[in-house]
Design a protein around this motif. Structure first.
Motif, PDB file in Angstrom:
ATOM      1  N   ALA A 260       0.621  -0.889   0.202  1.00 21.52           N
ATOM      2  CA  ALA A 260       0.063   0.312  -0.261  1.00 21.52           C
ATOM      3  C   ALA A 260       0.978   1.346   0.052  1.00 21.52           C
ATOM      4  O   ALA A 260       1.553   1.542   1.008  1.00 21.52           O
ATOM      5  N   GLY A 261       0.223   1.561  -0.778  1.00 23.32           N
ATOM      6  CA  GLY A 261       0.881   3.311  -0.900  1.00 23.32           C
ATOM      7  C   GLY A 261       1.089   4.249  -0.088  1.00 23.32           C
ATOM      8  O   GLY A 261       0.052   3.635   0.977  1.00 23.32           O
ATOM      9  N   LEU A 262       1.726   5.451   0.265  1.00 25.57           N
ATOM     10  CA  LEU A 262       1.266   6.177   1.234  1.00 25.57           C
ATOM     11  C   LEU A 262      -0.057   6.776   1.315  1.00 25.57           C
ATOM     12  O   LEU A 262      -0.896   7.126   0.231  1.00 25.57           O
ATOM     13  N   LEU A 263      -0.488   7.703   1.821  1.00 27.09           N
ATOM     14  CA  LEU A 263      -1.577   7.938   2.156  1.00 27.09           C
ATOM     15  C   LEU A 263      -2.165   9.179   1.249  1.00 27.09           C
ATOM     16  O   LEU A 263      -1.277  10.019   1.343  1.00 27.09           O
ATOM     17  N   SER A 264      -3.435   9.277   0.869  1.00 26.17           N
ATOM     18  CA  SER A 264      -3.634  10.406  -0.575  1.00 26.17           C
ATOM     19  C   SER A 264      -5.448  10.741  -0.047  1.00 26.17           C
ATOM     20  O   SER A 264      -5.947  10.076   0.708  1.00 26.17           O
ATOM     21  N   VAL A 265      -5.642  11.428  -0.620  1.00 25.16           N
ATOM     22  CA  VAL A 265      -7.098  12.157  -0.700  1.00 25.16           C
ATOM     23  C   VAL A 265      -7.926  11.327  -1.826  1.00 25.16           C
ATOM     24  O   VAL A 265      -7.397  12.269  -2.945  1.00 25.16           O
ATOM     25  N   SER A 266      -8.916  11.486  -2.020  1.00 24.98           N
ATOM     26  CA  SER A 266      -9.850  11.681  -2.781  1.00 24.98           C
ATOM     27  C   SER A 266     -11.143  12.210  -2.781  1.00 24.98           C
ATOM     28  O   SER A 266     -11.599  12.232  -2.241  1.00 24.98           O
ATOM     29  N   ILE A 267     -11.817  13.259  -3.779  1.00 20.12           N
ATOM     30  CA  ILE A 267     -12.878  14.361  -3.977  1.00 20.12           C
ATOM     31  C   ILE A 267     -13.339  13.987  -5.003  1.00 20.12           C
ATOM     32  O   ILE A 267     -13.501  14.320  -6.028  1.00 20.12           O
ATOM     33  N   GLY A 268     -14.459  13.914  -4.713  1.00 21.05           N
ATOM     34  CA  GLY A 268     -15.900  13.911  -5.954  1.00 21.05           C
ATOM     35  C   GLY A 268     -16.814  15.269  -5.327  1.00 21.05           C
ATOM     36  O   GLY A 268     -16.844  15.931  -4.654  1.00 21.05           O
ATOM     37  N   ILE A 269     -16.914  16.071  -6.673  1.00 23.66           N
ATOM     38  CA  ILE A 269     -17.100  17.485  -6.400  1.00 23.66           C
ATOM     39  C   ILE A 269     -18.867  16.846  -7.913  1.00 23.66           C
ATOM     40  O   ILE A 269     -18.805  16.721  -8.137  1.00 23.66           O
ATOM     41  N   VAL A 270     -19.676  17.216  -6.473  1.00 20.79           N
ATOM     42  CA  VAL A 270     -20.755  16.644  -7.292  1.00 20.79           C
ATOM     43  C   VAL A 270     -21.417  18.833  -7.347  1.00 20.79           C
ATOM     44  O   VAL A 270     -21.575  19.691  -6.562  1.00 20.79           O
ATOM     45  N   SER A 271     -21.956  19.144  -8.625  1.00 19.34           N
ATOM     46  CA  SER A 271     -21.963  21.385  -9.281  1.00 19.34           C
ATOM     47  C   SER A 271     -23.365  21.347  -9.807  1.00 19.34           C
ATOM     48  O   SER A 271     -24.443  19.621 -10.520  1.00 19.34           O
ATOM     49  N   SER A 272     -24.488  21.765  -8.709  1.00 17.77           N
ATOM     50  CA  SER A 272     -25.663  22.234  -9.492  1.00 17.77           C
ATOM     51  C   SER A 272     -25.662  22.846 -10.577  1.00 17.77           C
ATOM     52  O   SER A 272     -26.535  23.160 -10.959  1.00 17.77           O
ATOM     53  N   ALA A 273     -23.906  23.836 -11.607  1.00 20.50           N
ATOM     54  CA  ALA A 273     -23.907  24.178 -12.697  1.00 20.50           C
ATOM     55  C   ALA A 273     -24.275  23.111 -13.722  1.00 20.50           C
ATOM     56  O   ALA A 273     -24.418  23.863 -14.542  1.00 20.50           O
ATOM     57  N   THR A 274     -23.831  21.784 -13.480  1.00 20.49           N
ATOM     58  CA  THR A 274     -24.355  20.589 -14.675  1.00 20.49           C
ATOM     59  C   THR A 274     -25.658  19.321 -14.276  1.00 20.49           C
ATOM     60  O   THR A 274     -25.367  18.822 -14.681  1.00 20.49           O
ATOM     61  N   HIS A 275     -26.156  19.830 -12.656  1.00 17.80           N
ATOM     62  CA  HIS A 275     -27.236  18.649 -12.160  1.00 17.80           C
ATOM     63  C   HIS A 275     -28.053  20.109 -11.708  1.00 17.80           C
ATOM     64  O   HIS A 275     -27.906  21.123 -11.161  1.00 17.80           O
ATOM     65  N   THR A 276     -29.554  19.435 -12.279  1.00 16.62           N
ATOM     66  CA  THR A 276     -31.066  19.679 -11.161  1.00 16.62           C
ATOM     67  C   THR A 276     -30.658  19.556 -10.354  1.00 16.62           C
ATOM     68  O   THR A 276     -31.738  18.228 -10.569  1.00 16.62           O
ATOM     69  N   ILE A 277     -30.644  19.693  -9.075  1.00 17.40           N
ATOM     70  CA  ILE A 277     -30.210  19.032  -7.965  1.00 17.40           C
ATOM     71  C   ILE A 277     -31.665  19.941  -7.329  1.00 17.40           C
ATOM     72  O   ILE A 277     -32.145  20.539  -6.861  1.00 17.40           O
ATOM     73  N   THR A 278     -32.290  18.890  -7.096  1.00 18.69           N
ATOM     74  CA  THR A 278     -33.763  18.736  -6.261  1.00 18.69           C
ATOM     75  C   THR A 278     -33.894  18.455  -4.731  1.00 18.69           C
ATOM     76  O   THR A 278     -34.709  18.456  -3.707  1.00 18.69           O
ATOM     77  N   HIS A 279     -33.294  17.296  -4.455  1.00 19.51           N
ATOM     78  CA  HIS A 279     -32.889  16.845  -2.867  1.00 19.51           C
ATOM     79  C   HIS A 279     -31.743  16.172  -2.302  1.00 19.51           C
ATOM     80  O   HIS A 279     -30.633  15.608  -3.565  1.00 19.51           O
ATOM     81  N   VAL A 280     -31.004  16.301  -1.584  1.00 20.64           N
ATOM     82  CA  VAL A 280     -30.120  15.909  -0.702  1.00 20.64           C
ATOM     83  C   VAL A 280     -29.863  14.481  -0.960  1.00 20.64           C
ATOM     84  O   VAL A 280     -28.761  14.337  -1.142  1.00 20.64           O
ATOM     85  N   ALA A 281     -30.336  13.201  -1.124  1.00 20.15           N
ATOM     86  CA  ALA A 281     -29.764  12.120  -1.679  1.00 20.15           C
ATOM     87  C   ALA A 281     -28.993  12.233  -3.033  1.00 20.15           C
ATOM     88  O   ALA A 281     -28.175  10.996  -3.138  1.00 20.15           O
ATOM     89  N   GLN A 282     -29.627  12.780  -4.174  1.00 22.13           N
ATOM     90  CA  GLN A 282     -29.130  13.209  -5.298  1.00 22.13           C
ATOM     91  C   GLN A 282     -27.792  13.597  -5.336  1.00 22.13           C
ATOM     92  O   GLN A 282     -26.745  12.522  -6.164  1.00 22.13           O
ATOM     93  N   ILE A 283     -27.879  14.058  -3.952  1.00 21.14           N
ATOM     94  CA  ILE A 283     -25.941  15.131  -3.985  1.00 21.14           C
ATOM     95  C   ILE A 283     -25.442  14.099  -3.835  1.00 21.14           C
ATOM     96  O   ILE A 283     -24.250  13.094  -3.871  1.00 21.14           O
ATOM     97  N   SER A 284     -25.619  12.968  -2.626  1.00 26.55           N
ATOM     98  CA  SER A 284     -25.249  11.902  -1.954  1.00 26.55           C
ATOM     99  C   SER A 284     -25.095  10.606  -2.542  1.00 26.55           C
ATOM    100  O   SER A 284     -23.424  10.396  -2.718  1.00 26.55           O
ATOM    101  N   GLU A 285     -25.445  10.323  -3.615  1.00 32.11           N
ATOM    102  CA  GLU A 285     -25.417   9.324  -4.264  1.00 32.11           C
ATOM    103  C   GLU A 285     -24.366   9.705  -5.787  1.00 32.11           C
ATOM    104  O   GLU A 285     -23.997   8.905  -5.939  1.00 32.11           O
ATOM    105  N   ILE A 286     -24.190  10.972  -5.885  1.00 30.87           N
ATOM    106  CA  ILE A 286     -23.741  11.317  -7.233  1.00 30.87           C
ATOM    107  C   ILE A 286     -21.691  11.668  -6.504  1.00 30.87           C
ATOM    108  O   ILE A 286     -21.339  11.281  -7.041  1.00 30.87           O
ATOM    109  N   GLY A 287     -22.094  11.861  -5.318  1.00 35.18           N
ATOM    110  CA  GLY A 287     -20.286  12.043  -4.687  1.00 35.18           C
ATOM    111  C   GLY A 287     -20.448  10.969  -4.502  1.00 35.18           C
ATOM    112  O   GLY A 287     -19.231  10.618  -4.757  1.00 35.18           O
ATOM    113  N   ALA A 288     -20.752   9.397  -4.169  1.00 39.20           N
ATOM    114  CA  ALA A 288     -20.500   8.094  -3.911  1.00 39.20           C
ATOM    115  C   ALA A 288     -19.881   8.008  -5.025  1.00 39.20           C
ATOM    116  O   ALA A 288     -18.922   7.167  -5.057  1.00 39.20           O
TER     117      ALA A 288
END
Length: 309
Positions: A260-288
């Motif tokens: 295992a290499g050294l610790l690193s950090v991964s980030i997923g970005i969800v943006s309302s600029a590209t998605h019409t976001i209507t509920h919180v669960a939608q953000i969580s699903e795309i982010g995961a």
């Protein structure tokens, strides 16, 4: 939206009526005539806050408060003590018994409402805060995401977590693992608030999972700065030998011996600029989904969802 619940306890029916008139429009109100009645109602009604008179028959406010605070399941409920005398000894006695605030009768309705709002906000934050990092937890995160959605403005959400963290924990122990989580929290708070301004938000979902919210036009720069700073400090969480080697040996989730290499950090970005976001669960699903994709690069990285609606 459900109203928060308040239990008012006083032996004076006029005071109970004034409290009902003052608070009934904003909160769901339950009432009791003494501390004993109040204690019987608390586990049934599960109030968010209690307003209790100091001087009452059967069981006074001090005795009520002391008894309530002994119960592990109820002690978190904030109590505002009402006193008709305004004497220092009554105030001190109430605070010593566990009251969170006090007001002297006759009280100003606007002052009471302001105190209630302040205490309820403070209670939610203290109960919700992650005990390791003291950052806002899941309830606050959901509320902030909901606020962004209803504000109808363009925003972006970053989901961040650590790569190879389980193997690091297995090798170095949970105490060192907690140090890494706190370090990532400090980096996120510092960079997100510096670059995102006072309206930016950082929350701790749990474990090594974090979320941050800011303007869409700022988030790429913020992610790059987070990755740069974390990759700078990451090697110093290891021993000199492991740092020099650039990896540790450990077992994956299937029990296989792996490098295992050294610790690193991964980030997923969800943006309302590209998605019409209507509920919180939608953000969580795309982010995961995005965070999982980012982890496939085996190094600190961030990815945006490029798919349009």
């Amino acid at each position: 939206m459900l109203k928060e619940k308040i239990l008012t306890i006083d032996d004076d029916p006029d005071i109970l009526y004034v409290l009902l008139l003052t608070l009934g429009e904003h909160y769901e109100i339950f009432q009791a005539n003494n501390g004993k009645e109040g204690l019987e109602l608390v586990p049934i009604k599960n109030p968010d806050l209690i307003i209790c008179d100091y001087m009452m028959p059967v069981m006074n406010g001090r005795e009520f408060c002391k008894t309530l605070k002994k119960d592990l399941l109820l002690r978190h409920i904030p109590v505002i003590m009402l006193t008709g005398k305004g004497e220092a000894k009554d105030v001190v006695s109430g605070i010593e018994a566990g009251a969170d605030d006090y007001l002297v009768k006759p009280f100003d309705p606007n002052t009471l409402l302001a105190r209630i709002k302040m205490i309820l906000r403070r209670t939610v934050r203290s109960l919700d805060a992650n005990p390791l990092t003291h950052l806002p937890g899941n309830t606050s995160i959901m509320e902030e995401l909901h606020r962004c959605i209803t504000a109808n403005k363009v925003f972006a959400v970053g989901y961040a977590d650590l790569d190879k963290f389980k193997m690091y924990n297995d090798q170095y122990g949970f105490e060192k693992g907690d140090e890494v989580i706190r370090a990532l929290a400090r980096i996120l708070v510092k960079i997100v608030l510096e670059k995102g301004g006072p309206d930016a938000f950082v929350g701790h979902i749990g474990g090594d999972d974090f979320v941050f919210i800011t303007d869409d036009i700022l988030i790429d720069d913020i992610c790059q700065a987070i990755i740069k700073e974390f990759d700078t400090v990451s090697p110093y969480f290891y021993s000199e030998d492991d740092r020099a080697a650039g990896y540790i040996m450990g077992k994956d989730r299937q029990g296989n011996e792996v490098k295992a290499g050294l610790l690193s950090v991964s980030i997923g970005i969800v943006s309302s600029a590209t998605h019409t976001i209507t509920h919180v669960a939608q953000i969580s699903e795309i982010g995961a989904e995005l965070k999982k994709y980012a982890k496939g690069f085996e190094k600190s990285n961030f990815v945006r969802d490029q798919r349009k609606n």
